[in-house]
Design a protein around this motif. Structure first.
Motif, PDB file in Angstrom:
ATOM      1  N   THR A   1       6.376  -4.402 -13.472  1.00  0.00           N
ATOM      2  CA  THR A   1       7.014  -3.742 -12.327  1.00  0.00           C
ATOM      3  C   THR A   1       8.527  -3.642 -12.498  1.00  0.00           C
ATOM      4  O   THR A   1       9.128  -2.614 -12.172  1.00  0.00           O
TER       5      THR A   1
ATOM      6  N   GLU B   1       1.031  -6.288  -7.073  1.00  0.00           N
ATOM      7  CA  GLU B   1       1.720  -5.108  -7.614  1.00  0.00           C
ATOM      8  C   GLU B   1       2.394  -4.311  -6.494  1.00  0.00           C
ATOM      9  O   GLU B   1       3.547  -3.900  -6.608  1.00  0.00           O
ATOM     10  N   LYS B   2       1.660  -4.165  -5.401  1.00  0.00           N
ATOM     11  CA  LYS B   2       2.195  -3.417  -4.256  1.00  0.00           C
ATOM     12  C   LYS B   2       3.431  -4.128  -3.698  1.00  0.00           C
ATOM     13  O   LYS B   2       4.460  -3.500  -3.416  1.00  0.00           O
ATOM     14  N   ASP B   3       3.327  -5.430  -3.575  1.00  0.00           N
ATOM     15  CA  ASP B   3       4.424  -6.235  -3.019  1.00  0.00           C
ATOM     16  C   ASP B   3       5.665  -6.170  -3.933  1.00  0.00           C
ATOM     17  O   ASP B   3       6.797  -6.011  -3.460  1.00  0.00           O
TER      18      ASP B   3
ATOM     19  N   HIS C   1       7.342  -2.804  -3.768  1.00  0.00           N
ATOM     20  CA  HIS C   1       8.106  -2.649  -2.528  1.00  0.00           C
ATOM     21  C   HIS C   1       9.444  -3.394  -2.626  1.00  0.00           C
ATOM     22  O   HIS C   1      10.493  -2.858  -2.246  1.00  0.00           O
TER      23      HIS C   1
ATOM     24  N   GLN D   1       1.685  -7.757   4.247  1.00  0.00           N
ATOM     25  CA  GLN D   1       2.473  -6.530   4.268  1.00  0.00           C
ATOM     26  C   GLN D   1       3.975  -6.838   4.187  1.00  0.00           C
ATOM     27  O   GLN D   1       4.753  -6.068   3.645  1.00  0.00           O
TER      28      GLN D   1
ATOM     29  N   GLU E   1      -3.786  -6.506  -7.153  1.00  0.00           N
ATOM     30  CA  GLU E   1      -3.372  -5.232  -6.556  1.00  0.00           C
ATOM     31  C   GLU E   1      -2.297  -5.468  -5.492  1.00  0.00           C
ATOM     32  O   GLU E   1      -1.286  -4.765  -5.429  1.00  0.00           O
TER      33      GLU E   1
END
Lengths: 503, 291
Positions: B228, B200-202, B205, B163, B197
């Motif tokens: 991104t 991509e999220k990281d 952010h 996270q 996935e």
């Protein structure tokens, strides 16, 4: 004698002229077999051998749907050996490493001829070393169907590994402990062999819509195990994580996109290799994003295509062989997962073979030459490592045929001036996609016009070869031996190239 | 302007050979952590030979040398300094290390008649470096700051999580410092190379905090990182509309105008112009023109 591609071929054979030369010929059909008597059920292969009166010089056929898990070929071979029968021709749709016991039978001339569409492992090695007495014949999947129906390949007895048989003698690949799914390659054997024996390890009361109709069947033999269905798995079954492979797959899909081939109602075929699976994955993503549904996918079917069928991204699967157990399960359960025969798949003389309805096909290569001829039969030293399978059939039928390959494999340039062996003629190959550029066959001016307007890295095939040479150097020329050991028979029955003994 | 920086181990010939096909905007040839002490010499020689044969690379070339707290770093420089090298990536950078490296670069550039100024990308991977970020970002030759979260969390003795809450502060601090001094802010690598996935999220952010590029430790991460950090077609279309409407407004001397029911003033126009510069750099505006 040389054929139209300039390849030396045996005297007194039909030389390859062009991939559409068959259009000048009419279809030849021998009479289909019929059995007037009801099917006889036997308890052992020995009984079958006694009744069939198997003797020297016969041709015995097999299918390869259980692939590397098949036990029937080896069992029959062992019985041939035990009975001292000699001079047998094996007509198997493919042979795999698990058929290694046949090597001894080749050496002692129990087996003197082999006709097949694909062969790798110890048998291929033994043939390369010159142990097979008669010339090896390498067909295509569609070509084998043509050869059988025309009588070019006369089969005395077809031993058909059959996962399930009912009490009337009908057979199916759907059920039983060795279920392998569709069994499309054996349909010509079933209909045209002089005698048909279903070898099974599972009896059931009644099979609805059997693939193997009892009207063609002479004997059923119950044995302990026809094979290991886990062995049917073909290719890697996993989308490649190799970054070079993924780059090739991405560029392939960019080409498909630029040619507007991914649109509602399209049709496709790909292999089971890691790059092909990556192509399908990328195509699938585009289909989901753009709400596109394909009309059909065909060929050897993988679980990936089953997912697409079940998610309504593709309407129908035309399946000639299941590449994994998920595909076998889908064929059993889903009415839109349809079995087709080898003839319906790729026989050039079939009125509408499935391959002719393909918008695009993605194929591999071990070598490609400056004339776009493709070799998937041998390595660069002439050792047999595979064969056409459906390569030549789909390459001819599909509107766009794409080869995906690394430019270099183990530091060897894949693009050569002349391939070691021609499996598929260059006239049927449209686009070569490598990690360092995309070459388009000059015959396809339409594709060149469209793709040259994009940002895709379009180069000539000569440039691709130069790039490979720049990186790895120019490989030394390797002179093959001059001792022929077999030939590659194109789908129309003409001879496209010769296979030579390994030095 | 870069979106992706791919680390390639200096002792991996196959990866060096394919460096130009992965699609990274920049490649960092690594002589530090990815190369064991026994292989440092061969890696240096391999990279040197590779640079000498490389023709017209389509990516920027950086080398991560070993730290300057031992002789390894200067031996690395001696072997790899070449006109083709855009910059040196300095591990565990501090203000004093960067100044020392800058002097070494002066020496090599003069001795080898390298005309261009080799830039430095300090890796912010110690608590001290985070404390010095403002100073580091202003030093000559520094063209970007790279967050090294693995070592930083090690130094801080805190858990490194997917996270990334624990690196929120250094991420933001780097982004602000880089923006203030107009250099690139490069985000730390995402170390689970099979979790597309998560990557991509990281990356999204990091982008939302102001990072404008991200490191990759596997070529398969490049596609997602580039995507991104490239403006989307929707954003480009919107920016084009804003700039066009601004041009019309300028003609009638209006500083503020309305577009699709939203008020547009100078900050909005400036943001749109910046986005279009980036889009043009990555070849996206031409695509629109072609349509």
């Amino acid at each position: 004698m040389k054929n139209n591609l300039g390849r030396e071929i045996f005297e007194q054979v039909k030389p390859f002229a062009s991939s559409d030369a068959f259009n000048q010929e009419s279809r030849r059909l021998i009479a289909k077999k019929t059995t007037e008597e009801s099917v006889v059920f036997l308890k052992s292969i020995e009984e079958a051998f006694d009744l069939l009166k198997i003797k020297n010089g016969m041709t015995i056929s097999f299918h390869h749907h259980l692939r590397n898990g098949d036990k029937v070929i080896n069992l029959v071979a062992e019985t041939l050996k035990k009975r001292g029968i000699k001079d047998i021709t094996i007509a198997a749709s493919s042979l795999f490493p698990n058929n290694a016991p046949l090597v001894d039978l080749i050496k002692d001339q129990t087996i003197t001829g082999i006709v097949t569409n694909y062969i790798n492992g110890p048998i291929a090695k033994a043939i390369g070393e010159g142990y097979l007495k008669n010339p090896l014949i390498m067909d295509t999947h569609g070509g084998r169907a043509r050869a059988i129906e025309s009588g070019d390949l006369k089969i005395d007895i077809a031993f058909i590994a059959t996962p399930a048989v009912d009490r009337l003698g009908n057979g199916s690949g759907k059920f039983g402990p060795s279920a392998c799914g569709t069994i499309g390659y054996v349909i010509p054997d079933l209909m045209y062999a002089k005698k048909v024996v279903l070898m099974t390890d599972y009896m059931t009361e009644h099979i609805v819509e059997p693939e193997l109709a009892s009207e063609y069947v002479d004997y059923v033999v119950m044995i302990d195990k026809i094979g290991d269905s886990e062995g049917i798995v073909s290719g890697t079954t996993k989308v490649t994580r190799d970054p070079v492979g993924r780059k090739i797959a991405r560029d392939t899909v960019r080409v498909l996109d630029a040619l507007h081939l991914i649109k509602d109602g399209f049709s496709m075929q790909t292999g089971a290799g890691g790059v092909s699976l990556a192509v399908v994955e990328y195509v699938k993503n585009i289909m989901i994003q753009s709400e596109i549904k394909a009309r059909f996918a065909s060929g050897g079917i993988t679980g990936q295509y089953v997912d697409m069928l079940e998610n309504n991204l593709v309407d129908t699967l035309y399946d000639v062989q299941c590449f994994d157990l998920k595909a076998a399960r889908s064929y059993r359960e889903n009415r839109r997962h349809i079995a087709i025969s080898a003839s319906e798949y790729g026989n050039p003389f079939e009125i509408k073979p499935i391959v002719n309805d393909l918008d695009f096909v993605i194929l591999g290569a071990t070598e490609v030459d400056l004339d776009f001829n493709v070799n998937v039969t041998t390595d660069s030293l002439g050792q047999i490592i595979g064969g056409s399978g459906g390569h030549s059939d789909t390459a001819h039928g599909a509107k766009v045929t794409m080869i995906v390959t690394n430019l270099l494999k183990a530091r060897l340039p894949i693009i050569k001036e002349k391939v070691t062996c021609v499996t598929t003629p260059g006239e049927d190959i449209d686009i070569i996609v490598t990690e360092r550029g995309i070459a388009i066959n000059p015959l396809r001016t339409d594709l060149i016009d469209t793709l040259s307007k994009t940002k895709l890295p379009i180069v000539t095939i000569e440039d691709l070869m130069k790039t490979a040479h720049h990186i790895a150097g120019v490989p030394n020329h390797y002179e093959l031996s001059h001792q022929p050991i077999g030939y590659v028979r194109y789908r129309d029955g003409s001879i496209i190239d010769t296979l030579y003994k390994i030095k | 302007m870069h979106r992706s920086y791919l680390f390639i181990p200096g002792n991996h010939p196959a990866m060096l050979q394919n460096a130009d096909i992965f699609g990274a905007d920049a490649i960092i040839f690594d002589l530090e952590d990815a190369v064991s002490i026994n292989e440092k010499d061969s890696a240096r020689q391999l990279i040197k030979a590779f640079f000498e044969t490389l023709q017209k690379p389509k990516f920027s070339i950086y080398v991560r040398i070993n730290g300057l707290n031992s002789s390894l770093g200067s031996i690395d420089l001696n072997m790899v300094m070449n006109e083709i090298v855009e910059g040196i990536v300095l591990p565990k950078a501090t203000v004093s290390d960067i100044k020392m490296l800058s002097k070494l670069l002066d020496t090599f550039e003069n001795a080898r008649r390298i005309k261009k100024k080799t830039v430095i990308i300090p890796i912010i991977e110690t608590a001290k470096a985070v404390f010095e970020i403002g100073q580091i970002a202003q030093l000559p030759r520094v063209s970007a700051l790279l967050l090294g979260a693995e070592d930083l969390t090690g130094d801080m003795e805190i858990e490194r999580t997917k996270q990334g809450i624990e690196i929120e502060y250094p991420r933001a601090k780097i982004a602000f410092a880089c923006k203030a001094f107009e250099i690139e802010a490069i985000d730390t690598p995402f170390t689970d190379v099979t979790d597309d996935e998560g990557l991509e999220k990281d990356a999204l952010h990091a982008k939302s905090l102001g990072m404008n590029a991200k490191c990759a430790i596997h070529p398969n991460q490049i596609e997602i990182i580039n995507k991104t950090f490239t403006p989307t077609m929707v954003a480009i279309d919107e920016a084009l509309r804003i700039v066009k409407a601004d041009e019309e407004a300028q003609k009638v001397h209006r500083g503020v105008f309305s577009l699709n029911g939203k008020m547009v003033d100078k900050p909005v126009v400036d943001r749109a112009k910046k986005l279009l510069i980036k889009a043009k750099h990555f070849g996206m505006v031409e695509d629109i023109d072609e349509k």
